[in-house]
Write an enzyme that holds these catalytic residues in place. Sequence first.
Site, mmCIF file in Angstrom:
data_model
loop_
_atom_site.group_PDB
_atom_site.id
_atom_site.type_symbol
_atom_site.label_atom_id
_atom_site.label_comp_id
_atom_site.label_asym_id
_atom_site.label_seq_id
_atom_site.Cartn_x
_atom_site.Cartn_y
_atom_site.Cartn_z
ATOM 1 N N CYS A 124 0.828 -1.204 0.000
ATOM 2 C CA CYS A 124 0.000 0.000 0.000
ATOM 3 C C CYS A 124 0.869 1.263 0.000
ATOM 4 C CB CYS A 124 -0.903 0.000 1.225
ATOM 5 S SG CYS A 124 -1.927 -1.483 1.387
ATOM 6 N N GLU B 146 -7.920 -7.314 13.380
ATOM 7 C CA GLU B 146 -7.951 -5.856 13.303
ATOM 8 C C GLU B 146 -9.387 -5.361 13.182
ATOM 9 O OE1 GLU B 146 -7.317 -5.040 8.544
ATOM 10 O OE2 GLU B 146 -5.531 -5.296 9.800
ATOM 11 N N SER C 285 -5.952 -1.853 12.061
ATOM 12 C CA SER C 285 -5.152 -1.858 10.847
ATOM 13 C C SER C 285 -4.195 -0.684 10.863
ATOM 14 C CB SER C 285 -6.072 -1.752 9.630
ATOM 15 O OG SER C 285 -5.336 -1.408 8.464
#
Length: 422
Positions: A37, A301, A328
């Site tokens: 990411c 999470e 997260s």
Amino acid sequence: MSSEILYGAGDRYAKGDLNEQELMYYTMNCCPSAGACQFIGTASTMQVVSEALGLSLPGNALAPAYGVQINRYARQAGRQIVDNIRNGIIPRRFLSRKNIENAMILHAAVGGSTNALLHIPAIAREVGIQVSQDEFDAVNRQVPVLVSLKTGGHWPTELFWHAGGVPALMRELKDLIHLDAMTVTGRTVGENLQMLEDSGWFAQVQSYLTNYRVAPAEIIKTRRDPVKSQGNIRILKGNLAPGGAVIKLSGVDEAIYNFSGMARVFDSEEEAVAALLRGDIGPGSAIFIKFEGPKGSGMPEMLRTTEALWNMPELSRSVALFTDGRYSGASRGPAVGHIAPEAAEGGPIAYLEDGDMIRMDVAARTLDVVGLHGQPATPAEVAQAFAERSHRKVFPPKADTPAVRLYKKLAMGSEYGGGFGL
């Protein structure tokens, strides 16, 4: 298009704020290429931490997946592994407290994920080093945030790498980190940095920034002019979290640093998300999700809850989330996790009930129950009420698998990294 847009799209679709065509557009376009990411989530954080620990090659953390450099690093890593096997270089032989402290310092400087407070202690424990949450708090008091990375900040991680990445950050922090710490290359941190300098590596990677019309100094700040004077991590303690709780301040409205609210208590994330989407949560609520710690459910999470709340502007500035689970690395907004002891171990969070009054003071680093069922109460009254509740509380069973049951049986608390307590 930033991948952060995708988070919460499913909940917006469920509420009717997006149609199916719009949802498909975001799904297909937010993450269109290979690689981790483009924000400082857990994946990106642990790349930084791995390099800071000396466990990966200097300069490789966050290298773009589509560039030629990533292939060069892959080949170099293969050759390094072969050389290390021949020379008997293994992490257990060189990983020391100096490496662990370097990792905590770099984690603070990039404003990294709260999950590093699980991973770093777990790694350290494997080589006989104990790391406490209080040490992270101390580091974050001392080390400023020097890079404003998404989602709570400005820059994607790709541009951080082009600005010099972890090595450039180490140069700026050279009087705080241990330059004599050994690494997987067989050289010290300081020797690795000198090697990159001599080879022209910094000039090479920074030259890409001309395409973006950005200077390296705009991305990696100096300690004289930091993004924030202290790190983003705070460890909170009090009668609700005697073992500690973790909050990451990036993306959190300062108005909520001193928070008081009425508890809304749920035994799972699914229940909390459903209540939010139904509109059952009002302003000033303190949403508690319990039995989601290591022994409760394996510590998943709580990303859906944070994103559901983030996409409700009428609530996101007055409602805070609390859990013995984790979040997260992409989580945004007022979210407190790792509450210890966890509910499954009989921690105070297990006995919290709807309407109990909560106070969080980020500056004072406290998290307390200050009232019962809407009425103020003294600490002694709270302690007595929770002792009475402990005699009648039935812990909910959690559906799991044989592997998760084994983990839950052996897992240590989140304040110790959630590793196996063999």
